[in-house]
Design a protein around this motif. Structure first.
Motif, PDB file in Angstrom:
ATOM      1  N   ILE A  62       0.795  -1.376  -0.024  1.00 29.18           N
ATOM      2  CA  ILE A  62      -0.015  -0.044   0.120  1.00 29.18           C
ATOM      3  C   ILE A  62       0.948   1.309   0.024  1.00 29.18           C
ATOM      4  N   THR A  63       2.033   1.089   0.564  1.00 24.09           N
ATOM      5  CA  THR A  63       3.033   2.181   0.566  1.00 24.09           C
ATOM      6  C   THR A  63       3.337   2.612  -0.945  1.00 24.09           C
ATOM      7  N   GLN A  64       3.539   1.259  -1.679  1.00 25.17           N
ATOM      8  CA  GLN A  64       4.028   1.555  -2.923  1.00 25.17           C
ATOM      9  C   GLN A  64       3.013   2.072  -3.868  1.00 25.17           C
ATOM     10  N   VAL A  65       1.358   1.731  -3.411  1.00 25.57           N
ATOM     11  CA  VAL A  65       0.207   2.401  -4.369  1.00 25.57           C
ATOM     12  C   VAL A  65       0.289   3.899  -3.927  1.00 25.57           C
ATOM     13  N   LEU A  66       0.519   4.289  -2.546  1.00 25.98           N
ATOM     14  CA  LEU A  66       0.349   5.892  -2.173  1.00 25.98           C
ATOM     15  C   LEU A  66       1.691   6.456  -2.935  1.00 25.98           C
ATOM     16  N   ASP A  67       2.828   5.836  -2.963  1.00 24.80           N
ATOM     17  CA  ASP A  67       3.933   6.570  -3.499  1.00 24.80           C
ATOM     18  C   ASP A  67       3.746   6.858  -4.869  1.00 24.80           C
ATOM     19  N   ASN A 105       2.770  10.769  -8.909  1.00 26.90           N
ATOM     20  CA  ASN A 105       1.961  11.357 -10.237  1.00 26.90           C
ATOM     21  C   ASN A 105       1.327  12.775  -9.820  1.00 26.90           C
ATOM     22  N   ALA A 106       0.664  12.993  -8.692  1.00 19.81           N
ATOM     23  CA  ALA A 106       0.250  14.009  -8.267  1.00 19.81           C
ATOM     24  C   ALA A 106       0.993  15.210  -8.264  1.00 19.81           C
ATOM     25  N   ILE A 107       2.137  15.129  -7.906  1.00 17.56           N
ATOM     26  CA  ILE A 107       3.222  16.067  -7.716  1.00 17.56           C
ATOM     27  C   ILE A 107       3.781  16.382  -9.075  1.00 17.56           C
ATOM     28  N   LYS A 161      -8.132   4.460 -18.898  1.00 20.35           N
ATOM     29  CA  LYS A 161      -6.775   3.620 -19.483  1.00 20.35           C
ATOM     30  C   LYS A 161      -5.545   3.776 -18.680  1.00 20.35           C
ATOM     31  N   ILE A 162      -5.554   4.891 -17.770  1.00 22.80           N
ATOM     32  CA  ILE A 162      -4.342   4.802 -16.973  1.00 22.80           C
ATOM     33  C   ILE A 162      -4.052   4.104 -16.281  1.00 22.80           C
ATOM     34  N   PHE A 163      -4.762   3.189 -15.874  1.00 19.96           N
ATOM     35  CA  PHE A 163      -4.746   1.989 -15.124  1.00 19.96           C
ATOM     36  C   PHE A 163      -4.192   0.643 -15.819  1.00 19.96           C
ATOM     37  N   ASP A 164      -4.187   1.001 -17.172  1.00 19.62           N
ATOM     38  CA  ASP A 164      -3.705  -0.095 -18.147  1.00 19.62           C
ATOM     39  C   ASP A 164      -2.181  -0.097 -18.171  1.00 19.62           C
ATOM     40  N   ARG A 165      -1.546  -1.274 -18.315  1.00 23.88           N
ATOM     41  CA  ARG A 165      -0.007  -1.391 -18.430  1.00 23.88           C
ATOM     42  C   ARG A 165       0.507  -0.457 -19.312  1.00 23.88           C
ATOM     43  N   PHE A 166       1.360   0.039 -19.189  1.00 25.82           N
ATOM     44  CA  PHE A 166       2.124   1.121 -20.039  1.00 25.82           C
ATOM     45  C   PHE A 166       1.328   2.087 -20.879  1.00 25.82           C
ATOM     46  N   GLY A 211       9.144  11.342 -17.900  1.00 32.35           N
ATOM     47  CA  GLY A 211       9.698  10.069 -17.526  1.00 32.35           C
ATOM     48  C   GLY A 211       8.768   8.829 -16.928  1.00 32.35           C
ATOM     49  N   GLY A 212       9.366   7.873 -16.499  1.00 29.05           N
ATOM     50  CA  GLY A 212       8.238   6.855 -16.004  1.00 29.05           C
ATOM     51  C   GLY A 212       8.070   5.907 -17.170  1.00 29.05           C
ATOM     52  N   THR A 213       7.548   4.788 -16.507  1.00 31.74           N
ATOM     53  CA  THR A 213       7.333   3.670 -17.569  1.00 31.74           C
ATOM     54  C   THR A 213       5.645   3.601 -17.931  1.00 31.74           C
ATOM     55  N   GLY A 214       4.794   4.205 -17.141  1.00 34.41           N
ATOM     56  CA  GLY A 214       3.245   3.929 -17.499  1.00 34.41           C
ATOM     57  C   GLY A 214       2.977   2.693 -16.730  1.00 34.41           C
ATOM     58  N   LEU A 215       3.668   2.033 -15.557  1.00 30.46           N
ATOM     59  CA  LEU A 215       3.316   0.965 -14.746  1.00 30.46           C
ATOM     60  C   LEU A 215       2.769   1.152 -13.613  1.00 30.46           C
ATOM     61  N   GLY A 216       3.074   2.466 -13.097  1.00 30.51           N
ATOM     62  CA  GLY A 216       2.713   2.536 -11.604  1.00 30.51           C
ATOM     63  C   GLY A 216       1.271   2.448 -11.203  1.00 30.51           C
ATOM     64  N   LEU A 217       0.191   2.987 -12.156  1.00 28.63           N
ATOM     65  CA  LEU A 217      -1.043   3.031 -11.745  1.00 28.63           C
ATOM     66  C   LEU A 217      -1.580   1.266 -12.130  1.00 28.63           C
ATOM     67  N   ALA A 218      -0.968   0.871 -13.049  1.00 25.05           N
ATOM     68  CA  ALA A 218      -1.440  -0.571 -13.281  1.00 25.05           C
ATOM     69  C   ALA A 218      -0.872  -1.447 -11.935  1.00 25.05           C
ATOM     70  N   ILE A 219       0.232  -1.359 -11.547  1.00 24.40           N
ATOM     71  CA  ILE A 219       0.460  -2.005 -10.500  1.00 24.40           C
ATOM     72  C   ILE A 219      -0.098  -1.461  -8.995  1.00 24.40           C
TER      73      ILE A 219
END
Ligand code: ATP
Ligand code: MG
Length: 158
Positions: free
Chosen positions: A44-49, A54-56, A94-99, A111-119
């Motif tokens: 859950i820390t990873q989810v919040l991070d 993203n918000a920042i 769609k932002i919850f889809d991988r990549f 930057g980033g991979t587009g995986l954060g919200l899928a995870i």
């Protein structure tokens, strides 16, 4: 583990507040009741991070980020709202889809991979919760998630 969510969330926000620049403001609207959740703290820390970074990342100078955690019946509901660039209505799921990244050119410079919200979605669903977003282009974005609350029984009761 059994975790008191409000103080846990408060500490996660503190960690970001210590490291953020002065150009974004944090506003907390957290329940004053204790809320107990059965969860994997690291996950859950990873989810919040990811949601908070993203918000920042997508906030403008002088933008506020609002953090809310409240209970609704048997659920904990967490919302993180920014005043950033937002996204078109057809992309908000769609932002919850991988990549998936909303705008390829914009994404490249961010930057980033587009995986954060899928995870994040995998983790929240593994905890029997839901995660979704609301957004208005040019106005901002809110990411919400729910987690089941543990019943308020004393130890020894079943
Ligand atoms: P990573 O998290 O892997 O570093 P990322 O942040 O691009 O990369 P996600 O966190 O999965 O990936 O987000 C997917 C996409 O959703 C982002 O690329 C961005 O286009 C959009 N997005 C996510 N959060 C916001 C937000 N708060 N405001 C505007 N757009 C957002
Ligand atoms: Mg991300």
């Amino acid at each position: 583990d059994r975790v008191e969510f409000v103080s846990f969330f408060d500490h996660v926000i503190d960690r970001f507040e210590m490291n953020k620049n002065e150009k974004v403001e944090f506003v907390r609207n957290l329940s004053n009741k204790n809320m107990y959740v059965w969860m994997d703290k690291d996950k859950i820390t990873q989810v919040l991070d990811n949601i908070i970074s993203n918000a920042i990342k997508y906030s403008p100078e002088g933008g506020s980020i609002r953090f809310s955690a409240h209970s609704t019946k048997k659920q904990l509901r967490v919302s993180i709202t920014d005043e950033g660039i937002g996204m078109p209505p057809d992309t908000v799921d769609k932002i919850f889809d991988r990549f998936y990244r909303v705008d390829k050119s914009r994404a490249r410079e961010m930057g980033g991979t587009g995986l954060g919200l899928a995870i994040a979605r995998e983790m929240i669903e593994a905890h029997h919760g839901k995660i979704w977003a609301e957004s208005r282009e040019g106005k901002g974005t809110t990411v919400h998630f729910t987690l089941p609350l543990m019943s308020q029984k004393r130890r020894g009761q079943s």
